[in-house]
Design an enzyme around this catalytic site. Structure first.
Site, PDB file in Angstrom:
ATOM      1  CB  CYS A   9     -17.941  -0.353   9.113  1.00  0.00           C
ATOM      2  SG  CYS A   9     -16.842  -1.145  10.325  1.00  0.00           S
ATOM      3  NE  ARG A  65     -19.248  -4.207  13.246  1.00  0.00           N
ATOM      4  CZ  ARG A  65     -20.121  -5.216  13.239  1.00  0.00           C
ATOM      5  NH1 ARG A  65     -19.782  -6.355  13.801  1.00  0.00           N
ATOM      6  NH2 ARG A  65     -21.310  -5.092  12.685  1.00  0.00           N
ATOM      7  CB  CYS A  92      -0.919   0.005   1.216  1.00  0.00           C
ATOM      8  SG  CYS A  92      -2.035   1.427   1.263  1.00  0.00           S
ATOM      9  CB  CYS A 130     -14.681  -7.859   7.378  1.00  0.00           C
ATOM     10  SG  CYS A 130     -16.006  -7.599   8.571  1.00  0.00           S
ATOM     11  CB  CYS A 147     -17.860  -5.586   6.156  1.00  0.00           C
ATOM     12  SG  CYS A 147     -17.023  -4.026   6.595  1.00  0.00           S
ATOM     13  CB  CYS A 153      -0.548   0.108   8.207  1.00  0.00           C
ATOM     14  SG  CYS A 153      -1.154  -1.200   7.123  1.00  0.00           S
ATOM     15  CB  CYS A 195      -1.316   4.019   7.956  1.00  0.00           C
ATOM     16  SG  CYS A 195      -2.543   4.488   6.710  1.00  0.00           S
TER      17      CYS A 195
END
Length: 355
Positions: free
Chosen positions: A199, A277, A64, A108, A139, A71, A68
């Site tokens: 979400c 969650r 990616c 998900c 999701c 991550c 972040c």
């Protein structure tokens, strides 16, 4: 406070006018008082002692371009995670069927992208349709979406789209520099306007202050519609990531359990109708901490051995914990009906936005 309230004065119907001062006052309550109030709100809006089991699968791992700080899938991280191609549709559906067999009612799917490319959408659409055909909630989290992509996902029947705001607006650029909080909120608007359930939650334990946690909850609780699903994650500090290396071997490497439960409780009180969650970081929590989270209003967990690339408590451990706590997994029929009832027709969403 406005709207229907419990005997202790806590609103049980959604409000979108929360102030930071009100949210800070909730965080400052004595711990047992806060959890008691959150439990009251939870029981007024949700079945007690029922928790939804969800499974999260990485359908495209690593590579990616976002930076972040938490991550391991970022190209900026030196975490050893290898980039993969998008999984084949049939592979994803096999994993979904296995998750259903293990009791999961929600599947998900996450892809490590800044945003999906148009060439990826046909396969993504087939995944959504296939998982829905199994009777499970669907999701996806694919990064930022255009309005057109959100419409495509809605037409395929996607139930939820996950796009976390991560932290407070004030701290956001200390965690991520390749996009802004406004970029995040724009995608949430596109999702909501398409008629897909939102979400959106975030991560605590990234070295933030309580004021940041107040700002994080405030941002979600003052959206035009509360997210139908609010994941609360505890940072899993991965070696080779910016935050993992920065917080390693410091007291900030793990959020205090009491403060984590407080965050869950405040999310429940301020967003009474949402599914709260209990997400990443559970493997580092003892059973009593998780039990307090359930008491404070968490009513969904990710089960299985892995969350994307992070470790997670396994199915057997969760089943044993549920048995000891007297918690019942939600049934597929219940959650599917709830999702269908909560889906906002696309036209209605756009009409409301125009008013």
């Amino acid at each position: 406070m406005t709207d229907t309230a419990t005997a202790s004065g806590v609103a049980t119907q959604p409000r979108n006018d929360w102030t930071r001062e009100e949210i800070a006052a909730l965080f400052d309550l004595p711990f047992t008082e806060l959890v008691f109030r959150a439990a009251e709100v939870h029981r007024a809006n949700h079945k007690a002692n029922e928790v939804q089991l969800s499974t999260l699968l990485s359908i495209k791992t690593g590579g990616c371009v976002e930076d972040c700080g938490y991550c391991s899938q970022s190209v900026s991280a030196n975490s050893g995670v290898k980039a993969t191609k998008l999984m084949e549709v049939q592979q994803v559906l096999q994993r979904a069927a296995q998750a259903a067999d293990q009791g999961s009612t929600r599947f998900c799917m996450g892809a490590a992208w800044r945003n999906p490319k148009d060439r990826d959408m046909p396969a993504i659409i087939e995944m959504v349709k296939g998982v829905r055909a199994l009777g499970m909630e669907t999701c996806m989290t694919l990064g930022m979406l255009t309005p057109e992509q959100a419409d495509m996902l809605n037409e395929a029947g996607l139930d939820y789209y996950n796009h976390n705001i991560d932290t407070s607006p004030e701290r956001y650029d200390q965690v991520i520099t390749t996009r802004t909080m406004e970029d995040r909120l724009d995608t949430l608007t596109n999702v909501r306007m398409a008629g897909i359930n939102v979400c959106s939650g975030g991560i605590v334990g990234m070295g933030e202050t309580r004021a940041d946690r107040v700002g994080f909850v405030h941002t979600l609780a003052t959206l035009p519609d509360h997210p139908q699903s609010v994941p609360v994650n505890a940072l899993v500090p991965v070696k080779g990531t910016v935050l993992g290396d920065m917080l390693a071997d410091t007291p900030l490497a793990k959020i205090d359990d009491v403060e984590f439960v407080r965050t869950v409780a405040v999310a429940r009180i301020t967003m009474p109708m949402s599914m709260v969650r209990l997400s990443a970081g559970r493997e580092s929590m003892n059973e009593m901490t998780q039990a307090m989270c359930f008491m404070a209003g968490a009513n969904s967990i990710f089960t299985g051995d892995k969350l994307l690339t992070a470790p997670n408590s396994g199915d057997d451990n969760d089943a044993a914990m549920f048995a000891r706590l007297g918690i019942k997994p939600m049934a597929i029929s219940e959650t599917a009906a709830d999702v269908e009832a909560s889906r906002m027709p696309k036209g209605c969403a756009k009409l409301e936005a125009a008013e």
